[in-house]
Design a protein around this motif. Structure first.
Motif, PDB file in Angstrom:
ATOM      1  N   THR A  75     -16.647  -7.955  19.825  1.00  0.00           N
ATOM      2  CA  THR A  75     -17.618  -8.522  20.773  1.00  0.00           C
ATOM      3  C   THR A  75     -17.837  -7.569  21.938  1.00  0.00           C
ATOM      4  OG1 THR A  75     -15.900  -9.615  22.077  1.00  0.00           O
ATOM      5  CG2 THR A  75     -16.935 -10.929  20.327  1.00  0.00           C
ATOM      6  N   ALA A 133     -26.214  -7.888  17.067  1.00  0.00           N
ATOM      7  CA  ALA A 133     -25.355  -9.077  16.977  1.00  0.00           C
ATOM      8  C   ALA A 133     -25.907 -10.096  15.982  1.00  0.00           C
ATOM      9  CB  ALA A 133     -25.232  -9.728  18.353  1.00  0.00           C
ATOM     10  N   LYS A 135     -24.729 -13.204  16.361  1.00  0.00           N
ATOM     11  CA  LYS A 135     -24.701 -14.405  17.197  1.00  0.00           C
ATOM     12  C   LYS A 135     -24.655 -13.981  18.659  1.00  0.00           C
ATOM     13  CE  LYS A 135     -21.197 -17.459  17.650  1.00  0.00           C
ATOM     14  NZ  LYS A 135     -20.181 -18.430  17.165  1.00  0.00           N
ATOM     15  N   HIS A 177     -21.692 -11.305  19.454  1.00  0.00           N
ATOM     16  CA  HIS A 177     -20.782 -11.215  18.308  1.00  0.00           C
ATOM     17  C   HIS A 177     -21.394 -10.167  17.390  1.00  0.00           C
ATOM     18  CE1 HIS A 177     -18.894 -14.970  19.712  1.00  0.00           C
ATOM     19  NE2 HIS A 177     -20.137 -15.249  20.108  1.00  0.00           N
TER      20      HIS A 177
END
Ligand code: ADP
Ligand code: MG
Length: 609
Positions: A75, A133, A135, A177
């Motif tokens: 992350t 990402a 998410k 993420h």
């Protein structure tokens, strides 16, 4: 309100996201720039609210941008203490098109096959997060007193969810993420921040460490900037530990909004070897990098420049491919180039010695400009410097100063190309100028002749090779009568045959017995020499066939005229030698072997007497 609301993206956003996720493969790293820009914008807005006296939550929270990477969790989180977003703002800003930008961006993306780097200019930079990402979680709390915190989350496909989030500080955290580990690596992120966001006006930390140290001083008032700040900035931007030769910091509002901070390095890397310098002027829009080493911002011949140009006028519909040709870029180029040349002219007048140093390093670039850039030729010609018969050795003059010294009867600007000052002064072409009191520019670089050839004139005065000067000394035929001179010329022409175009009595010689003069109108001996060297394989076409001019007042000519009647064979040999001597002086004799053996024969004959 339920604790977990589901929302659909507006159709246009869904379409945009589909492209961002599936079609953009290059420049993925720019999501960092976009999220940092948003954090900086939000911080800027908060600062504005505070200075205008508006009440905000957590008034003492410092404004900064904190970035935290977590390789294990894959992350990256970007946190600011800016204005944050209310529930309604989350929906408006991150779910609908508040700006008309997305359609324009879609069209650009389709036309330019996946160049994502411009996404921020279309007002849809936030969605770049979905390039990296799968998410994205946004935790945010508005600065408005009484507002609660919210969590917004999306996979960029099906829509987004919003739920309340308790105990948030003012501002926003964007948590990504990541699809790949690359962007969870601190070193990689540091590099990206340095590249794009080093001048963002809020402190950025990466895992607690400060990253951006250099300020975007170009947007500040000149009077507020300390010399050390310029130095630090130049060392960073110019990758140069030596102080620059020049610095130009200027603002313009019309015809374009420009903030520019330009430097000229004190040394030219091109003088050191074969490398060609590459312009290092970076294009910014409001302190955020748009294009590094922006192509087309300046003409090629100003490639020694370093620094930044910041323009708020960069339109939305611009892509890197078309940027170079766009009318805006051309306009920027014209304004910037004109301004820089004006600056150089002022500097040259204010401090000629410093300018001479600059010119010794970078003058060849300006000369290149004279040769190829018609638009700026007049401005550039003022900046040229050459040694001349009236300067000291090693000192140079401008053309303007040359013109100011011209006597009334002198109509042209004369130059002589030579290997050095000594041979320029000894050049037979110089004799008539010297006798008349006319100044000659001394050119030592063969390329200079091409520059002069393109320049053609300065302040209405034609620029002319001394060899081509249509000048005559008022002199009488002293050593030879006019008749005798004609006879001797005919004899020499007959002796030399096809190697010479014409032989005639000269009106421009003082000390030299003879001179070789290029016979074609738009050519000079030195130009021919260069063309011939360039065309070595190409055969005979540039072979010189000069005119030979004889000095009718030279004792050698009188003796030769006598000798041709008593010993024609020896006179012919001497004529050959006179021709070769003239060719040596003109730089036209390539193979001296024949001349040397003839010279030896002449010596033998001389010693036998
Ligand atoms: P732009 O920055 O050009 O407006 P973006 O897509 O980058 O477009 O962002 C859309 C909007 O989302 C911004 O205008 C802003 O209102 C809001 N926003 C994005 N990031 C933040 C943030 N960190 N803090 C507050 N508002 C934000
Ligand atoms: Mg943005």
């Amino acid at each position: 309100m339920s604790t977990n609301e589901k929302h659909q993206f507006q159709a246009e956003i869904a379409q945009l996201l589909d492209i961002v996720i599936h079609s953009l493969y290059t420049d993925k790293e720019i999501f960092v720039r976009e999220l940092i820009s948003n954090a900086a914008d939000a911080s800027e807005k908060l600062k504005f609210l505070q200075t205008s006296g508006t009440e905000v939550v957590d008034p003492d929270a410092p404004l900064g941008i904190a970035i935290v990477t977590d390789e294990a969790a894959k992350t990256i989180a970007i946190t600011d203490a800016g204005i944050g977003m209310t529930h309604g703002e989350l929906i408006d800003n991150l779910g609908t098109i508040a700006h008309s930008g997305s359609r324009a961006f879609l069209e650009q993306i389709k036309a330019n096959k996946g160049d994502a780097s411009l996404i921020g200019q279309f007002g849809v930079g936030f969605y770049a997060a979905f390039m990296a990402a799968d998410k994205v979680t946004v935790n945010t709390r508005s600065c408005k007193p009484g507002e609660e915190g919210w969590k917004w989350e999306s996979d960029g496909k099906t829509g987004y969810e919003i739920e309340p989030a308790a105990n948030l500080p003012r501002g926003t955290t964007i948590l990504l993420h990541l699809k790949e580990e690359e962007f969870a690596k601190a070193d990689r992120i540091r590099e990206i921040i340095k590249r794009y966001s080093n001048f963002v006006p809020f402190p950025i930390t990466l895992n607690g460490e400060a990253v951006n140290t250099v300020q975007a001083i170009w947007t500040r008032n000149k009077s507020d900037i300390k010399e050390e700040e310029y130095t630090e900035f130049y060392e960073y931007m110019g990758h140069d530990s030596e102080a620059p030769a020049y610095r130009l910091h200027f603002n313009a509002d019309a015809p374009l909004s420009i903030r520019a901070l330009l430097f000229v390095p004190s040394r030219s890397i091109e003088q050191l070897g074969m490398t060609r310098a590459e312009s290092e002027v970076h294009l910014y829009c409001r302190k955020v990098l748009i294009e590094s080493k922006a192509k087309g911002l300046f003409p090629e011949w100003l490639r020694f420049l370093r620094g930044v140009v910041d323009s708020e006028d960069l339109p939305l519909n611009i892509s890197r491919e078309t940027m170079q040709d766009s009318a805006l870029m051309q306009k920027l180029n014209r304004v910037l180039t004109g301004r820089f040349l004006k600056f150089l002219d002022e500097e040259a007048k204010a401090d000629p010695e410093n300018y001479a140093k600059f010119f010794a390093e970078h003058g060849h670039c300006l000369k290149e400009g004279v040769a190829i850039d018609y638009e700026h030729r007049a401005a550039l010609s003022k900046l040229l410097r050459f040694e001349s018969s009236l300067t000291e050795k090693g000192k140079q003059t401008s053309l303007a100063d040359y013109v100011s010294r011209m006597p009334d009867e002198q109509k042209e600007i004369y130059f002589i190309l030579a290997a050095n000052r000594e041979s320029a002064e000894a050049s037979p072409y110089f004799e008539v100028l010297k006798a008349k009191g006319f100044e000659a520019l001394f050119l030592y670089d063969p390329r200079d002749e091409f520059v002069m050839d393109h320049l053609r004139e300065f302040e209405g005065k034609p620029v002319q090779a001394a060899e081509k000067a249509d000048l005559a000394l008022d002199q009488e035929f002293t050593a030879l009568s006019e008749e005798e001179a004609k006879g001797l010329a005919a004899f020499i022409k007959e002796t030399l045959g096809e190697r010479v175009h014409e032989v005639r009595a000269s009106k421009r010689l003082v000390g030299s017995p003879a001179v070789a003069v290029e016979s074609e109108k738009f050519m000079t001996s030195s130009m021919r020499r260069i063309l011939k060297a360039m065309n070595r394989e190409g055969g005979q076409s540039f072979e010189a066939k000069p005119d030979l001019e004889l000095n009718p007042n030279h004792a050698m000519m009188a003796s030769l005229e006598k000798m041709r009647h008593t010993d024609a064979a020896l006179a012919a040999k001497v004529a050959e030698q006179i021709f070769d001597n003239a060719r040596v002086a003109a730089g036209l004799l390539e193979d001296p072997r024949e001349m040397l053996s003839r010279m030896n024969e002449l010596l033998v004959q001389l010693l036998a007497k």
